[in-house]
Write a protein that holds these residues in place. Structure first.
Motif, PDB file in Angstrom:
ATOM      1  N   LYS A 376     -64.883  85.730  53.932  1.00 26.67           N
ATOM      2  CA  LYS A 376     -63.444  85.692  53.654  1.00 26.67           C
ATOM      3  C   LYS A 376     -63.002  84.243  53.497  1.00 26.67           C
ATOM      4  CE  LYS A 376     -60.405  88.422  55.722  1.00 26.67           C
ATOM      5  NZ  LYS A 376     -59.478  88.993  56.740  1.00 26.67           N
ATOM      6  N   SER A 383     -55.526  85.740  51.240  1.00 30.48           N
ATOM      7  CA  SER A 383     -56.927  85.942  51.594  1.00 30.48           C
ATOM      8  C   SER A 383     -57.690  86.562  50.429  1.00 30.48           C
ATOM      9  CB  SER A 383     -57.033  86.865  52.814  1.00 30.48           C
ATOM     10  OG  SER A 383     -56.365  86.322  53.926  1.00 30.48           O
ATOM     11  N   ILE A 385     -61.993  87.924  49.449  1.00 33.89           N
ATOM     12  CA  ILE A 385     -63.361  88.158  49.885  1.00 33.89           C
ATOM     13  C   ILE A 385     -64.300  87.795  48.739  1.00 33.89           C
ATOM     14  CG2 ILE A 385     -65.009  89.795  50.840  1.00 33.89           C
ATOM     15  CD1 ILE A 385     -62.574  89.405  52.614  1.00 33.89           C
ATOM     16  N   PHE A 442     -63.689  91.712  56.738  1.00 34.70           N
ATOM     17  CA  PHE A 442     -63.916  91.727  55.301  1.00 34.70           C
ATOM     18  C   PHE A 442     -62.870  92.596  54.613  1.00 34.70           C
ATOM     19  CE2 PHE A 442     -68.158  91.017  57.198  1.00 34.70           C
ATOM     20  CZ  PHE A 442     -68.264  89.687  56.828  1.00 34.70           C
ATOM     21  N   THR A 444     -58.592  92.106  53.046  1.00 34.26           N
ATOM     22  CA  THR A 444     -57.446  91.215  52.828  1.00 34.26           C
ATOM     23  C   THR A 444     -56.134  91.928  53.119  1.00 34.26           C
ATOM     24  OG1 THR A 444     -57.334  91.798  50.469  1.00 34.26           O
ATOM     25  CG2 THR A 444     -58.723  89.922  51.079  1.00 34.26           C
TER      26      THR A 444
END
Length: 606
Positions: A376, A383, A385, A442, A444
């Motif tokens: 992340k 955010s 990944i 993992f 957002t």
């Protein structure tokens, strides 16, 4: 050359791992160890592996290529867990408690404590990473809130820390796995000024049992304390404990900064936590940078899957920051703890410095976990990944990527996909919550506004920039939809897909057939392909609507909602929910992809 169809598949699965034993620390600590940051099994019928002590059961899955081609895979296996070892904690006795009294050298706080009558906080020197020596109020049990550090009596040994009523040695530790290469620098803080920030770096051995630790004792008297690094004395008692639960605080507010994406956990440990796995509780930090609030209600003896015992207010002797190992690769870490305090929100954490760019490497040869490794990152306050996602032929290919914030570069890729139009990999960056999110590590979901019903979306401003075209790969968006908000883990689009291809390789094409007329969207012409997902899964009939640029685009900044609205003419329903947005490369042949990079990706759903 015959052109064949493609679709991306993802598969994630937790593999059981053991607890850990430590090799050396300064004062106290033992890691409540868990699984890797991303454990994955791909393909085949379910296989089962059973862990013994400290292990969990892992199960295989299936991966279906275009036209129903199934790629077999292997089930996961559990691992035998190992308990921690006793770590010395220094001399002294007693914990927190008693009536709080005014500190010396500091001004009274403006606000009261967290519970009971508002006592005056301790003054003195600044807390870890802080600049204001004035402490805020504590609670009726004598615990201080965020803020200043009580003054030293002049007898504090080197490497000793103070923050509020907490005080003791700061120490580091590593695992005792046979042949371990785990390293941490510095080993102690005896040569550094008191008050922090406390920064450590190093590598964790490529094994789930391996770990690095940075610990803070909470109630260790300075008299007789030796904070220098020393081998473990398994017969020594743990340090004294304090009752943090009586403070009335919701959890521990932490300010930290990372330079790599290695998983970081917080562990709260009781006096017997070094050898008793039920006297230590951990919390996986899911944010790339602080400040954060680790709620006491989220601490668990098995924080990686939540199947252990929840924290229930037991006395705590140390707060420990840990980096767990990843099977098959050295896990590089580099982070600073600027400060932590009891609190009810991230704002209660002491102030600290900025984190700078988040960099590192994921993937590589050595284990199936590396094929699907993720990290992340954060950019523009959002955010993302990044995933290696070497899914198509993981037993026959390897892939390694390096990342820097919201960009990544392929540094190594071998081999090709298994055929029948199935790509070898889909290295990508995304927003969403697909696969095994490991409690949000993992995902957002904290800032992506997903899932969101299409009819209520106002815009999806996005940018995708990459550095070159010309190989046997595409450069594409992959957008997933579900008829209703997902209420269980999912590893593929549940109801439908939209793809936007900025680069179309000569050898491959989207699923389905091209429509006779092109679409003009975002000021450009697109060939529209419409088909069904295919395969044998529940979403085999899911519509796939793909937009292929008539001329290669190396960069595009636009509103993705314009494509989704057009796709409602071809099977995507306005009542469905947007769940995930990916951008990356479907790679059919990894040869020649070294240096291929996503230079920037952003996606903001409103």
């Amino acid at each position: 050359m015959m052109r064949v169809s493609s679709r991306v598949r993802l598969k994630t699965l937790v593999v059981g791992v053991p607890l850990v034993a430590l090799a050396a620390v300064s004062c106290a600590g033992s890691e409540s160890e868990g699984p890797p940051r991303d454990s994955t099994t791909t393909g085949g019928s379910p296989g089962t592996g059973t862990g013994t002590t400290g292990g969990t059961t892992s199960t295989g899955g299936t991966v279906t290529g275009t036209g129903g081609t199934t790629i077999p895979g292997n089930g996961g296996t559990g691992n035998t867990g190992t308990g921690g070892v006793e770590i010395p904690g220094g001399s002294g006795s007693g914990g927190a408690g008693g009536a709080p009294t005014p500190g010396n050298g500091g001004a009274p706080p403006a606000n009261g404590g967290m519970a009971g009558m508002p006592p005056v906080g301790n003054g003195g020197t600044a807390g870890i990473g802080g600049s204001d020596p004035t402490g805020t109020g504590g609670d009726s049990a004598g615990m201080t809130g965020s803020g200043g550090t009580p003054p030293s009596t002049g007898n504090d040994p080197p490497g000793y820390w103070r923050s509020g009523d907490w005080h003791g040695c700061v120490w580091t530790g590593i695992d005792t796995v046979e042949g371990s290469t785990t390293k941490i620098t510095p080993q102690d803080f005896t040569s550094q000024p008191a008050g922090g920030p406390y920064c450590v770096s190093g590598t964790v051995h490529g094994d789930y049992k391996s770990v690095s630790l940075l610990g803070f004792n909470l109630a260790e008297p300075p008299e007789g304390a030796d904070c220098s690094y020393k081998p473990v004395d398994i017969n020594a008692p743990g340090p004294p404990a304090v009752n943090i639960a009586s403070s009335g605080a919701a959890g521990i507010a932490v300010n930290f900064a990372k330079k790599t994406g290695a998983t970081l956990r917080i562990q709260i440990q009781g006096p017997n936590g070094a050898k008793d796995e039920n006297d230590r509780w951990c919390y996986t930090i899911t944010d790339p940078s602080g400040p954060i609030l680790a709620k006491f209600s989220d601490f668990n003896t098995k924080c990686w899957d939540g199947t252990g015992n929840d924290y229930a207010g037991e006395p705590i002797s140390a707060i420990v920051f840990t980096v767990p190992g990843v099977m098959g690769t050295q896990e590089q870490f580099d982070y600073c703890v600027q400060g932590f305090a009891l609190g009810n929100s991230p704002d209660d954490a002491p102030e600290g410095g900025s984190s700078g760019p988040l960099t590192g490497r994921i993937g590589g040869p050595g284990s199936r976990d590396l094929d699907f490794q993720r990290v992340k990152v954060k950019a523009g306050g959002k955010s993302y990944i990044i995933q290696n996602n070497n899914w198509g032929n993981p037993d026959g290919t390897d892939q390694t990527i390096e990342y820097r914030d919201n960009s990544f570069t392929i540094v190594q890729a071998t081999g090709a996909g298994p055929g029948a139009g199935v790509p070898a990999s889909f290295p990508s960056i995304y927003i969403g919550a697909n696969g095994d999110t490991q409690g949000g590590l993992f995902s957002t979901s904290s800032d992506d506004n997903l899932p969101k019903q299409i009819s209520t979306i106002q815009s999806i401003q996005t940018k995708f920039k990459y550095n070159r075209a010309g190989g046997n790969y595409n450069a594409a968006y992959d957008v997933w939809f579900s008829a209703s908000p997902p209420n269980a883990p999912y590893e593929d689009a549940i109801s439908g897909f939209v793809m936007v291809w900025l680069y179309d390789p000569p050898q491959n094409q989207p699923i389905g057939s091209p429509l006779p007329e092109q679409a003009n969207i975002a000021g450009r012409n697109w060939q529209v392909w419409v088909g069904q997902r295919g395969g044998s899964r529940a979403n085999a009939n899911a519509p796939v609507v793909s937009y292929v640029a008539t001329q290669t685009l190396m960069e595009m900044q636009f509103d993705l909602l314009d494509f989704i609205k057009d796709a409602t003419k071809h099977g995507i329903q306005p009542s469905w929910y947007l769940t995930d947005v990916f951008a990356g490369f479907e790679i059919w042949d990894g040869n020649g992809t070294q240096g291929l990079a996503v230079e920037e990706f952003t996606a903001v759903v409103q």
